[in-house]
Design a protein around this motif. Structure first.
Motif, mmCIF file in Angstrom:
data_model
loop_
_atom_site.group_PDB
_atom_site.id
_atom_site.type_symbol
_atom_site.label_atom_id
_atom_site.label_comp_id
_atom_site.label_asym_id
_atom_site.label_seq_id
_atom_site.Cartn_x
_atom_site.Cartn_y
_atom_site.Cartn_z
ATOM 1 N N GLU A 20 7.634 13.902 -1.981
ATOM 2 C CA GLU A 20 8.548 12.783 -1.726
ATOM 3 C C GLU A 20 7.779 11.553 -1.248
ATOM 4 O OE1 GLU A 20 12.715 15.016 -0.439
ATOM 5 O OE2 GLU A 20 11.147 14.684 1.072
ATOM 6 N N LYS A 21 6.780 11.796 -0.405
ATOM 7 C CA LYS A 21 5.986 10.674 0.109
ATOM 8 C C LYS A 21 5.098 10.080 -0.981
ATOM 9 C CE LYS A 21 4.809 13.253 3.700
ATOM 10 N NZ LYS A 21 4.197 13.721 4.963
ATOM 11 N N VAL A 22 4.590 10.935 -1.843
ATOM 12 C CA VAL A 22 3.788 10.440 -2.970
ATOM 13 C C VAL A 22 4.649 9.593 -3.898
ATOM 14 C CG1 VAL A 22 2.562 11.143 -5.071
ATOM 15 C CG2 VAL A 22 2.081 12.299 -2.905
ATOM 16 N N GLU A 23 5.891 10.029 -4.107
ATOM 17 C CA GLU A 23 6.808 9.256 -4.946
ATOM 18 C C GLU A 23 7.095 7.880 -4.329
ATOM 19 O OE1 GLU A 23 10.301 11.516 -5.691
ATOM 20 O OE2 GLU A 23 9.273 13.029 -6.926
ATOM 21 N N THR A 24 7.266 7.860 -3.007
ATOM 22 C CA THR A 24 7.498 6.583 -2.313
ATOM 23 C C THR A 24 6.273 5.682 -2.441
ATOM 24 O OG1 THR A 24 8.972 7.639 -0.705
ATOM 25 C CG2 THR A 24 8.026 5.511 -0.091
ATOM 26 N N LEU A 76 -3.646 8.593 5.607
ATOM 27 C CA LEU A 76 -2.969 8.816 6.891
ATOM 28 C C LEU A 76 -1.466 8.589 6.745
ATOM 29 C CD1 LEU A 76 -2.970 9.287 9.945
ATOM 30 C CD2 LEU A 76 -3.480 6.843 10.244
ATOM 31 N N ALA A 77 -1.084 7.538 6.005
ATOM 32 C CA ALA A 77 0.335 7.253 5.805
ATOM 33 C C ALA A 77 1.049 8.415 5.111
ATOM 34 C CB ALA A 77 0.494 5.967 4.989
ATOM 35 N N LEU A 78 0.334 9.089 4.209
ATOM 36 C CA LEU A 78 0.925 10.213 3.485
ATOM 37 C C LEU A 78 1.110 11.452 4.362
ATOM 38 C CD1 LEU A 78 -0.985 9.890 0.097
ATOM 39 C CD2 LEU A 78 1.489 9.636 0.427
ATOM 40 N N THR A 79 0.385 11.529 5.473
ATOM 41 C CA THR A 79 0.508 12.689 6.364
ATOM 42 C C THR A 79 1.631 12.516 7.388
ATOM 43 O OG1 THR A 79 -1.078 11.819 8.005
ATOM 44 C CG2 THR A 79 -1.980 13.106 6.165
ATOM 45 N N MET A 80 2.156 11.308 7.508
ATOM 46 C CA MET A 80 3.168 11.027 8.523
ATOM 47 C C MET A 80 4.571 11.386 8.016
ATOM 48 S SD MET A 80 1.567 7.384 9.874
ATOM 49 C CE MET A 80 2.747 7.230 11.210
ATOM 50 N N ASN A 81 5.510 11.457 8.960
ATOM 51 C CA ASN A 81 6.926 11.764 8.672
ATOM 52 C C ASN A 81 7.074 13.185 8.112
ATOM 53 O OD1 ASN A 81 9.647 11.769 8.087
ATOM 54 N ND2 ASN A 81 9.628 9.748 7.111
#
Length: 444
Positions: free
Chosen positions: A58-62, A46-51
């Motif tokens: 970019e989110k995977v890298e974070t 769910l966190a990866l689907t946000m923003n």
């Protein structure tokens, strides 16, 4: 202004995780129906689907940056080495020898006091509360059967002794998590933590002595032990207190236990390696959980969730004591929700560090508060692993054990007193320039 206050929506993955884990347990009346790793994977997804302003890569890298944080990876390494040491020591008979060593000195007219003290010694040596419960519960059951001591009281005493070491042991996963998330040293945290909880242990022993002083002592079993097999636990404990790096302590302890096991015939080279492997695998799940939580928290932090929590907490905090109380309340609530004190520390540790930096709280104190309050509730909640293990072995309801959980309650009381009186008043470990910078930043 919104950036300064953060975003509540960013906390949604954490909310979903708690609801999935504890909600499923409440509805089904079985907290094992939703494995914590599955709940975390769903929350992380769910966190990866946000923003939507950022691409998935970019989110995977974070996420990867958070999961691969040096503190998280080191923590995972410590977990698996602790598992290897525990399994090797158990396989060569160290657990049984340590239990029997303690039981051989059990005073006949102070059965529960002796049981509590022995539990404290074993748990601080082994670094595992559940392992201590499993090792001592059969003996506690036997004592209850041979005396007029309540079985629930006997099991609560076993759990209390187990939580003493879970909170303090140098090789306990809660200590490891608390120390790593607060960037302090195990030896320093141990000193602060020990003097905070020592009065609670003494009061617990007095209470147990008073309520069982007239109990009939009918325990006549003789307990044999080999002192040689106790040495790995003592060596690890001494090395950790002296200040040897934890990775060296655990690796050396595992090797030492293996050598003793080889000398007495408990291990061949192949069986030793097998024990090491089994120990590592027993902690793999916890290591993976730590990595997933690290990645998810990094995403939550980037999206403003941590900033929002800090804003909510700090706007109600007027002093350092208030900040310490906020940290204690946060980790307590998380432990009640997850029924795992190690996981609760891993989850709340980064936020606690931010609050501690903001209000200039000594990292030794912060690490101690995290460990004390998570261990307090872990030893009280009826769906926690410790009470479930004790009640399962004794064939009683975990709810019947709760009223006799004197030491876990005393842990909480000692922690509250330490906050109220500002104990300990020792020199802060952080550099003065960092403190000034933090204060200056908070005024902007």
């Amino acid at each position: 202004m919104n950036e300064e206050k953060g975003s509540f929506i960013a906390l949604l993955p954490l909310v979903v995780f708690v609801l999935l884990f504890i909600g499923t347990g409440i509805i089904s009346k079985d907290f094992s129906n939703m494995p914590i790793n599955v709940a975390l994977v769903i929350a992380a997804a769910l966190a990866l689907t946000m923003n939507r302003k950022r691409t998935l890569m970019e989110k995977v890298e974070t996420f990867s940056k958070g999961g691969g944080n040096p503190n998280i990876i080191l923590m995972a390494m410590i977990f698996i080495l602790a598992g290897a040491f525990a399994e090797v020591a158990k396989g060569m008979g160290a657990v049984e020898a340590t239990v029997n060593l303690g039981m051989s000195f059990l005073p006949g007219n102070m059965l529960m006091v002796g049981m509590f003290v022995i539990g404290c010694f074993i748990s601080i040596s082994m670094g595992t509360s559940t392992g201590t419960v499993v090792a001592l519960a059969p003996i506690g059951i036997g004592i209850a059967e041979q005396t007029d001591i309540s079985l629930a009281l006997s099991m609560a005493t076993v759990v209390g002794g187990a939580m003493f070491g879970d909170n303090l042991s140098m090789i306990s996963d809660t200590t490891i998590a608390a120390v790593r998330t607060q960037h302090t040293k195990m030896r320093d945290k141990f000193k602060v933590n020990f003097f905070i909880v020592l009065p609670g242990a003494i009061v617990t022993a007095v209470i147990l002595g008073l309520i069982t002083m007239n109990a009939q002592a009918a325990v006549s079993q003789e307990y044999s032990f080999e002192l040689l097999k106790v040495l790995p636990y003592l060596a690890v404990l001494i090395a950790a207190i002296v200040g040897v790096h934890v990775l060296v302590v655990l690796f050396g302890g595992t090797l030492f236990a293996g050598i003793i096991g080889w000398m007495d015939g408990s291990y061949s080279l192949s069986t030793f390696f097998k024990a090491v492997s089994e120990g590592i695998m027993s902690m793999e799940n916890l290591a993976i959980i730590a990595i997933i939580i690290g990645g998810m928290v990094e995403l939550i932090k980037f999206n403003g969730g941590i900033t929002f929590l800090l804003h909510v907490i700090t706007k109600r905090i007027k002093s350092k004591k208030g900040a310490e109380a906020g940290i204690a309340g946060l980790v307590s609530a998380t432990d009640i929700a997850t029924s795992n004190n190690t996981i609760s520390i891993i989850i709340t540790g980064p936020l606690a560090k931010s609050v501690a930096d903001e209000y200039d709280i000594d990292p030794r104190k912060t690490a101690s508060l995290l460990d004390i309050f998570s261990s307090c509730f872990q030893g009280i909640i009826p769906y926690g692993g410790q009470l479930l293990a004790a009640s399962g072995l004794a064939a009683i309801s975990p709810v019947t054990i709760m009223p006799y959980s004197f030491y876990p309650f005393m842990l909480g009381i000692c922690g509250i007193v330490a906050i109220l009186i500002g104990y300990p008043k020792w020199k802060n470990l952080r550099k003065p320039e960092k403190q000034v910078k933090t204060k200056a930043t908070s005024k902007m």
